[in-house]
Design a protein around this motif. Structure first.
Motif, PDB file in Angstrom:
ATOM      1  N   PHE A 312       0.850  -1.183   0.000  1.00 33.27           N
ATOM      2  CA  PHE A 312       0.000   0.000   0.000  1.00 33.27           C
ATOM      3  C   PHE A 312       0.897   1.248   0.000  1.00 33.27           C
ATOM      4  CE2 PHE A 312      -3.017  -2.845   2.608  1.00 33.27           C
ATOM      5  CZ  PHE A 312      -3.635  -3.333   1.455  1.00 33.27           C
ATOM      6  N   ALA A 313       0.397   2.359  -0.554  1.00 41.45           N
ATOM      7  CA  ALA A 313       1.149   3.613  -0.691  1.00 41.45           C
ATOM      8  C   ALA A 313       2.206   3.436  -1.783  1.00 41.45           C
ATOM      9  CB  ALA A 313       1.749   4.072   0.633  1.00 41.45           C
ATOM     10  N   ASP A 314       3.226   4.290  -1.766  1.00 41.73           N
ATOM     11  CA  ASP A 314       4.245   4.265  -2.816  1.00 41.73           C
ATOM     12  C   ASP A 314       5.295   3.217  -2.484  1.00 41.73           C
ATOM     13  OD1 ASP A 314       3.043   6.253  -4.300  1.00 41.73           O
ATOM     14  OD2 ASP A 314       4.206   7.873  -3.406  1.00 41.73           O
ATOM     15  N   CYS A 315       5.072   2.024  -2.986  1.00 40.21           N
ATOM     16  CA  CYS A 315       5.972   0.907  -2.675  1.00 40.21           C
ATOM     17  C   CYS A 315       5.879  -0.104  -3.805  1.00 40.21           C
ATOM     18  CB  CYS A 315       5.573   0.267  -1.348  1.00 40.21           C
ATOM     19  SG  CYS A 315       6.568  -1.169  -0.878  1.00 40.21           S
ATOM     20  N   ARG A 316       7.018  -0.565  -4.277  1.00 43.29           N
ATOM     21  CA  ARG A 316       7.017  -1.619  -5.290  1.00 43.29           C
ATOM     22  C   ARG A 316       6.498  -2.927  -4.667  1.00 43.29           C
ATOM     23  NH1 ARG A 316      11.672  -0.565  -9.186  1.00 43.29           N
ATOM     24  NH2 ARG A 316      12.524   1.455  -8.580  1.00 43.29           N
ATOM     25  N   PRO A 317       5.772  -3.729  -5.428  1.00 41.12           N
ATOM     26  CA  PRO A 317       5.283  -4.997  -4.860  1.00 41.12           C
ATOM     27  C   PRO A 317       6.405  -5.978  -4.552  1.00 41.12           C
ATOM     28  CG  PRO A 317       4.758  -4.843  -7.211  1.00 41.12           C
ATOM     29  CD  PRO A 317       5.276  -3.504  -6.798  1.00 41.12           C
ATOM     30  N   ASP A 318       7.493  -5.913  -5.342  1.00 43.29           N
ATOM     31  CA  ASP A 318       8.603  -6.843  -5.152  1.00 43.29           C
ATOM     32  C   ASP A 318       9.739  -6.186  -4.382  1.00 43.29           C
ATOM     33  OD1 ASP A 318       9.162  -5.064  -7.151  1.00 43.29           O
ATOM     34  OD2 ASP A 318      10.039  -6.518  -8.527  1.00 43.29           O
ATOM     35  N   CYS A 319       9.385  -5.482  -3.335  1.00 44.84           N
ATOM     36  CA  CYS A 319      10.365  -4.796  -2.485  1.00 44.84           C
ATOM     37  C   CYS A 319      10.911  -5.780  -1.456  1.00 44.84           C
ATOM     38  CB  CYS A 319       9.690  -3.599  -1.804  1.00 44.84           C
ATOM     39  SG  CYS A 319      10.630  -2.866  -0.472  1.00 44.84           S
ATOM     40  N   VAL A 320      12.173  -6.164  -1.604  1.00 39.71           N
ATOM     41  CA  VAL A 320      12.811  -7.063  -0.647  1.00 39.71           C
ATOM     42  C   VAL A 320      13.515  -6.199   0.403  1.00 39.71           C
ATOM     43  CG1 VAL A 320      14.479  -8.927  -0.316  1.00 39.71           C
ATOM     44  CG2 VAL A 320      13.114  -8.823  -2.417  1.00 39.71           C
ATOM     45  N   LEU A 321      12.977  -6.181   1.608  1.00 41.99           N
ATOM     46  CA  LEU A 321      13.540  -5.340   2.665  1.00 41.99           C
ATOM     47  C   LEU A 321      14.980  -5.750   2.943  1.00 41.99           C
ATOM     48  CD1 LEU A 321      10.490  -5.360   5.112  1.00 41.99           C
ATOM     49  CD2 LEU A 321      10.980  -3.734   3.256  1.00 41.99           C
ATOM     50  N   ARG A 322      15.823  -4.762   3.234  1.00 39.51           N
ATOM     51  CA  ARG A 322      17.245  -5.029   3.399  1.00 39.51           C
ATOM     52  C   ARG A 322      17.491  -6.043   4.515  1.00 39.51           C
ATOM     53  NH1 ARG A 322      21.030  -0.367   1.760  1.00 39.51           N
ATOM     54  NH2 ARG A 322      19.775   0.685   0.188  1.00 39.51           N
ATOM     55  N   ILE A 450      -0.863  -1.647  -7.368  1.00 41.38           N
ATOM     56  CA  ILE A 450       0.138  -1.094  -8.281  1.00 41.38           C
ATOM     57  C   ILE A 450       1.326  -0.558  -7.494  1.00 41.38           C
ATOM     58  CG2 ILE A 450       0.598   0.672 -10.021  1.00 41.38           C
ATOM     59  CD1 ILE A 450      -2.357   0.481 -10.820  1.00 41.38           C
ATOM     60  N   GLY A 451       1.047   0.163  -6.415  1.00 43.01           N
ATOM     61  CA  GLY A 451       2.124   0.694  -5.591  1.00 43.01           C
ATOM     62  C   GLY A 451       2.773   1.915  -6.196  1.00 43.01           C
ATOM     63  N   MET A 452       4.079   1.910  -6.280  1.00 43.29           N
ATOM     64  CA  MET A 452       4.848   3.075  -6.723  1.00 43.29           C
ATOM     65  C   MET A 452       4.892   3.162  -8.246  1.00 43.29           C
ATOM     66  SD  MET A 452       8.910   3.884  -6.205  1.00 43.29           S
ATOM     67  CE  MET A 452       8.845   4.040  -4.422  1.00 43.29           C
TER      68      MET A 452
END
Length: 647
Positions: A312-322, A450-452
């Motif tokens: 949700f918000a501006d974030c890629r769906p495939d965001c792998v947190l560090r 969709i995200g960002m």
């Protein structure tokens, strides 16, 4: 250990402390055995090989960095486009990072004055240092040139920190005259500039506050030995950093989404480590603050199967947190979920083929990636489900955002993950998406967010809600009398039920969304219900809408699948490799061939994504049967959709 933000020390106490505490960085210097240990770990092999291959290839090693021309600096002011400048800007920093890591892994090359790798590192360092402005042109508002060396934005702060860390790590490698020039610029344009300027972000409650403070203060803690300067910097930062923590809910929720949690809170955690290291454990940003633990828990709570997040918000769906951030938080705060997620994310990033060219693989990323590997990662496989059958199925509810996440595995071993949100339409990095939901099965986003999108001038202007990713049309929400939701805190939801009872058959989320639509929608009431039975593999989605007079309603959901088929008015399916998901409209009408609502069509909408490419998103439309395409005349809309996997 004392908390700097809760009991700020007097400047004279800070002066005395720094007079006795010479520069000390969490990163070991060049040649330290800790680097050898990090690079010889089994799990590090594929990543190190990929980095070294690129860094030693003459096409990268001997070539100049991509140029940042005057025209590129001016481009944003002239066109509102960011990506043409930002692609080479971040590529330059990635290439410097690869040269630095390859040099650390090959200490003999650094000791040879004729080494091409050593020359490559020094040349790239000097080239980035010499940029006329480290800030992005999108953040330089007062000149069409796009340049201002005194603007401290996110990336000027990051570059300052990069320079300081390289000075610290490569103190025996970088020529002394170059070190002196870098130190002079950092003191004048960053440290003293920070003290003399009241930047807007100093009181911001979003990621800018933490990232900019970490860049400025983290750089100073790494290399400065002037106790007067350090005391002044820390004293000022201590007054302003609390505003960053105020931006999180008491439950630890981050309305900016997981990507900006990873960025803002990740940099805050990095600054904490640097402060504790430099002050030899006397001062901390974490100590004694239980809210810090709740904020830290947000990251793994929003992580989904298959390298996805609740975006949700501006974030890629495939965001792998560090993984390094998660590992640090887990070890420092004793949070097993952070450690578990660190292991999964590390393995995903370390598994070949290793991507060395996604935007933020800079020196900060790779140095911590190698130095802070989670324990046992070489034994795990990427994509391990978050939950076993019946485990943690109750999920999490964050009341400050109205976000509910339910996850579990069905009797056949399929991983189900449902997320929904209430909230309001004035959140950080806001989308007009009150009541939105997503559904992932086995890591496949069948109902997607969709995200960002691509960042440009229009997206951060009054045109924001004309862009698909931020407007209601781009979310799994209805149009009511043709109206989308409106922006503003008053356009909000009331969560009526978010049961967290472990062992319950159906785990529910129910919200009143009536206030999320403007008056023109003529909406009398709107209740959305979502529930998941993870063990049975059944999701139920119910929309009940009443209008104040005759009108139109079209509900539906968003997917990026290209394989969406309406098989009948009551049945829609999405076919993906290894899984076919059925969306069946439930009806109590005697004639089940004519349901009160029907799947009517699949719309395709384009959206420009963060890399500048256009991507097609599909909106499956659910509308009252017999009303045709936007025909008027109904006063009520009620539909329940049963979502199951076909055998």
């Amino acid at each position: 250990m004392q908390n700097l933000l809760r009991t700020p020390p007097a400047r004279d106490a800070l002066h005395a402390l720094f007079r006795q505490s010479p520069p000390l960085s969490p990163l070991p210097p060049f040649g330290d055995p800790r680097w050898t240990t990090a690079f010889t770990a089994p799990a590090a092999g594929p990543a190190l090989a990929a980095i070294t291959r690129l860094a030693t290839d003459p096409a990268e090693r001997d070539a100049p960095l991509p140029e940042l021309t005057d025209a590129l600096y001016r481009d944003y002011a002239a066109t509102g486009t960011r990506i043409r400048f930002e692609k080479p800007y971040f590529a330059r920093r990635r290439r410097l990072a690869r040269a630095a890591i390859a040099l650390l892994a090959s200490p003999d090359a650094a000791r040879d004055p004729q080494s091409p790798l050593l020359r490559s590192f020094i040349d790239k360092l000097e080239d980035i240092f010499a940029e006329g402005s480290w800030a992005l042109p999108a953040h330089v508002h007062d000149t069409p040139s796009g340049r201002d060396p005194l603007v401290i934005d996110l990336f000027a702060a990051e570059t300052a920190h990069l320079m300081a860390e390289l000075l610290s790590v490569f103190a025996d490698i970088i020529p002394p005259d170059q070190q002196a020039i870098i130190r002079k610029k950092l003191r004048r344009d960053i440290f003293e500039n920070y003290l003399a300027t009241d930047c807007w972000w100093m009181l911001a409650t979003n990621n800018w506050n933490a990232v900019c403070h970490q860049g400025v203060l983290g750089a100073a803690l790494t290399i400065e030995d002037d106790p007067d300067l350090l005391a002044a910097l820390v004293e000022k930062a201590a007054r302003h950093l609390p505003a960053f923590l105020d931006g999180f809910g008491d439950d630890g929720a981050c309305s900016e989404g997981p990507a900006y949690w990873d960025y803002g809170f990740g940099w805050f955690a990095l600054l904490n480590e640097q402060l504790e290291t430099r002050t030899r454990g006397e001062w901390s940003l974490f100590a004694g603050d239980e809210k810090i633990r709740r904020i830290a828990a947000y990251g793994p709570a929003m992580s989904l199967h298959g390298g996805h997040v609740v975006n949700f918000a501006d974030c890629r769906p495939d965001c792998v947190l560090r993984p390094s951030t998660l590992q640090y938080l887990g070890a420092t705060l004793d949070l097993p979920d952070c450690l578990r997620q660190a292991g999964e994310n590390y393995t995903r990033l370390a598994t070949p083929p290793v991507d060395c060219d996604f935007q933020r693989t800079d020196f900060l990323f790779w140095s911590r990636f190698f130095l802070r590997p989670p324990a046992g990662t070489h034994h795990s496989k990427p994509g391990t489900p978050n939950a076993k059958p019946g485990e943690d199925a109750a999920g999490v509810f964050l009341p400050s955002l109205g976000v509910r996440v339910i996850r579990g595995r069905d009797r056949h071993g399929n991983t189900w993950e449902l997320a929904a949100k209430g909230g309001h339409n004035a959140e950080h990095h806001n989308h007009n998406d009150v009541g939105n939901f997503l559904l992932h099965i086995n890591g496949i986003p069948f109902v997607a967010e969709i995200g960002m999108p691509e960042y440009n001038a229009a997206y951060f202007s009054e045109k924001r809600y004309s862009i698909l990713a931020a407007r209601t049309l781009g979310h799994s929400l209805p149009l009511i009398n043709g109206c989308e939701q409106a922006a503003g805190a008053e356009f909000s939801a009331t969560v009526r039920h978010a049961g967290l009872t472990p062992g319950a058959t159906f785990l529910p989320f129910e919200a009143d969304l009536t206030r999320a639509w403007p008056a023109a929608a003529n909406c009398k009431s709107f209740i959305r219900g979502l529930s998941l039975d993870p063990h049975a593999g059944v999701c139920l989605w119910t929309d009940t809408i009443h209008l104040n007079g005759p009108g139109t309603v079209e509900s539906g959901f968003i997917t990026d699948s290209e394989h969406v088929t309406i098989e009948s008015p009551a049945v829609l399916v999405i076919r993906e490799p290894g899984a076919t998901l059925e969306f069946r409209i439930r009806t109590d009408a005697p004639d089940t061939t004519t349901p009160p609502c029907a799947w009517t069509r699949i719309e395709t909408h384009p959206c420009s994504m963060p890399d500048g490419t256009s991507r097609s998103w599909r909106r499956a439309i659910l509308a009252p049967s017999g009303t045709g395409n936007q025909a008027a005349g109904i006063t009520g809309f009620s539909a329940t959709v049963k979502i199951t996997l076909r055998a």
